[in-house]
Design an enzyme around this catalytic site. Structure first.
Site, mmCIF file in Angstrom:
data_model
loop_
_atom_site.group_PDB
_atom_site.id
_atom_site.type_symbol
_atom_site.label_atom_id
_atom_site.label_comp_id
_atom_site.label_asym_id
_atom_site.label_seq_id
_atom_site.Cartn_x
_atom_site.Cartn_y
_atom_site.Cartn_z
ATOM 1 N N ASP A 86 1.069 -1.340 -0.031
ATOM 2 C CA ASP A 86 -0.204 -0.044 -0.192
ATOM 3 C C ASP A 86 1.115 1.310 0.175
ATOM 4 O O ASP A 86 2.010 1.075 0.241
ATOM 5 C CB ASP A 86 -1.054 0.029 1.155
ATOM 6 C CG ASP A 86 -0.297 -0.109 2.514
ATOM 7 O OD1 ASP A 86 0.856 -0.598 2.782
ATOM 8 O OD2 ASP A 86 -0.729 0.644 3.666
ATOM 9 N N GLU A 126 0.026 -1.338 5.995
ATOM 10 C CA GLU A 126 1.216 -0.683 6.343
ATOM 11 C C GLU A 126 1.273 0.502 7.007
ATOM 12 O O GLU A 126 1.049 1.097 8.008
ATOM 13 C CB GLU A 126 2.512 -1.116 5.759
ATOM 14 C CG GLU A 126 3.785 -1.034 6.518
ATOM 15 C CD GLU A 126 4.364 0.806 6.733
ATOM 16 O OE1 GLU A 126 5.118 0.942 7.699
ATOM 17 O OE2 GLU A 126 4.125 1.454 5.971
#
Ligand SMILES: [Zn+2]
Length: 382
Positions: free
Chosen positions: A72, A134
């Protein structure tokens, strides 16, 4: 280099801003690995909209190295980009694009070198581990780490490839992020005795947090490679009340506690929670519907032990005789605590370019990162 650059562009082209699904990227990676005869293991989130992926290259025996990255990226909204953030542009020996540096660059290097891993006759495996969420507080990785710890033979080292300019980072703080919602009771501001002011109670908690911050200031750990070398507390957002002449019903605020890995966050958090408990009881005594609720995300800190396998391996392979600390959080503490793995943070690119408009990675960093993974392949082939 061309195939590494092409892989960076391929990963960046998937818009995997944390609020969106990462499955497009994950399926692309799965297909790429399958083309090379490698099976992927997916560890999806609850609603199946996102997934972690891990895969093993080489013999599935003890002594593996995990190359870890998150899929991400942070949002591009309200950022002034000169190019399309999801299309890599090469200019002035840099690759521009969201995630080039944080951290699709490292993920792409690992993936692009899979054919070299396969050709290398690995004696011990290289595992690739790609996580989701994350950037929201390392929410996705723990599910994958748990499964990897249960299913894989002994792991020698985890390399978390967050951007360190290829320095070896052996320490970072933990992040305890709390959103607190104080719910009071509305009244006309001339009738304060009929209401319970949410802003008044929020202010008490905020004052207490700021005083605690000054206590932390007085407790530095000289010699740590972290700046500042003490834990910090910060109230970053406050939102309360709707009008001058109304006793506020709601006040929502956040605090962020950056905790040295040498300290236990429970004692400070316990003191804040104790005050919250007292104040909530006081509010409820005035009206039963009053409350103070909290939403917490905890990402543990990270410190490599003195004689650590991942640390010495990364220092040898990266050619460093010194380590650094980094100011940001990573999944390293989770690999270390939840997985019991020897872990280090080392990856290409500079954190100075992360999360910003016109994010880029220097091609020289891509080259160093590629050489680093090539040297790990040689290490695993001996
Ligand atoms: Zn990152």
């Amino acid at each position: 280099m061309e195939h590494v650059k092409a892989m960076i562009a391929r990963l960046v082209a998937h818009d995997t801003v944390s609020s969106k699904s990462n499955l497009g990227l994950i399926e692309d990676v799965r297909a790429y690995l399958a083309d090379h005869g490698i099976e992927s293991h997916l560890v999806p989130n609850e609603d199946g909209a996102k997934a972690n992926l891990y895969a093993t290259i080489g013999p599935n025996v003890a002594g593996g190295i995990i190359l870890s990255g998150h899929t991400d990226v942070v949002p591009v909204d309200d950022q002034d980009w000169s190019t399309n953030p999801f299309e890599v542009v090469e200019k002035d020996n840099r690759l521009y694009g969201r995630g080039t540096c944080d951290m699709k660059g490292f993920c792409a290097i690992a993936l692009a070198l899979v054919p070299e891993m396969l050709a290398a006759n690995l004696k011990r495996p290289i595992h690739i581990a790609l996580s989701y969420d994350e950037e929201l507080g390392c929410l996705g990785a723990p599910f994958m780490i748990k499964e990897m710890a249960a299913k894989l033979p002994r792991i020698d080292a985890v390399i978390v490839g967050e951007p360190t300019d290829m320095q070896v980072a052996e320490m970072h703080k933990g992040v305890y992020a709390s959103t607190i919602h104080v719910r009071g009771l509305e009244a006309h501001s001339s009738q304060t005795h009929l209401g319970v002011s949410a802003t008044r109670y929020a202010a008490k908690i905020i004052n207490f947090i700021n005083d605690l911050h000054d206590e932390l200031l007085a407790n530095p750990y000289p010699g740590l490679p972290l700046s500042p070398n003490h834990s910090t507390l910060n109230v970053g957002k406050v939102n309360g009340g709707i009008a001058d002449n109304i006793v506020a019903r709601d006040c929502i605020f956040t605090y962020d506690y950056r905790v040295l890995p040498q300290e236990d966050h429970a004692s400070i958090v316990g003191r804040i929670d104790a005050l919250i408990g007292e104040l909530e009881a006081e509010m409820k005594a005035k009206h039963k519907d009053c409350s103070i609720t909290q939403k917490v995300v905890w990402t543990p800190g990270f410190a490599a032990p003195e004689d650590d396998e991942a640390k010495s391996l990364a220092m040898r392979v990266a050619g460093k005789n010194q380590t650094i600390g980094v100011p940001y959080g990573t999944e390293a503490g989770q690999f270390q605590n939840d997985g019991g793995f020897s872990t280090i943070v080392c990856g290409p690119g500079s954190i100075d370019q992360a999360h910003k408009p016109d994010e880029f990675i220097e091609l020289s960093q891509v080259e160093l990162g590629t050489q680093f993974v090539r040297d790990l392949i040689i290490h695993q082939s001996k």
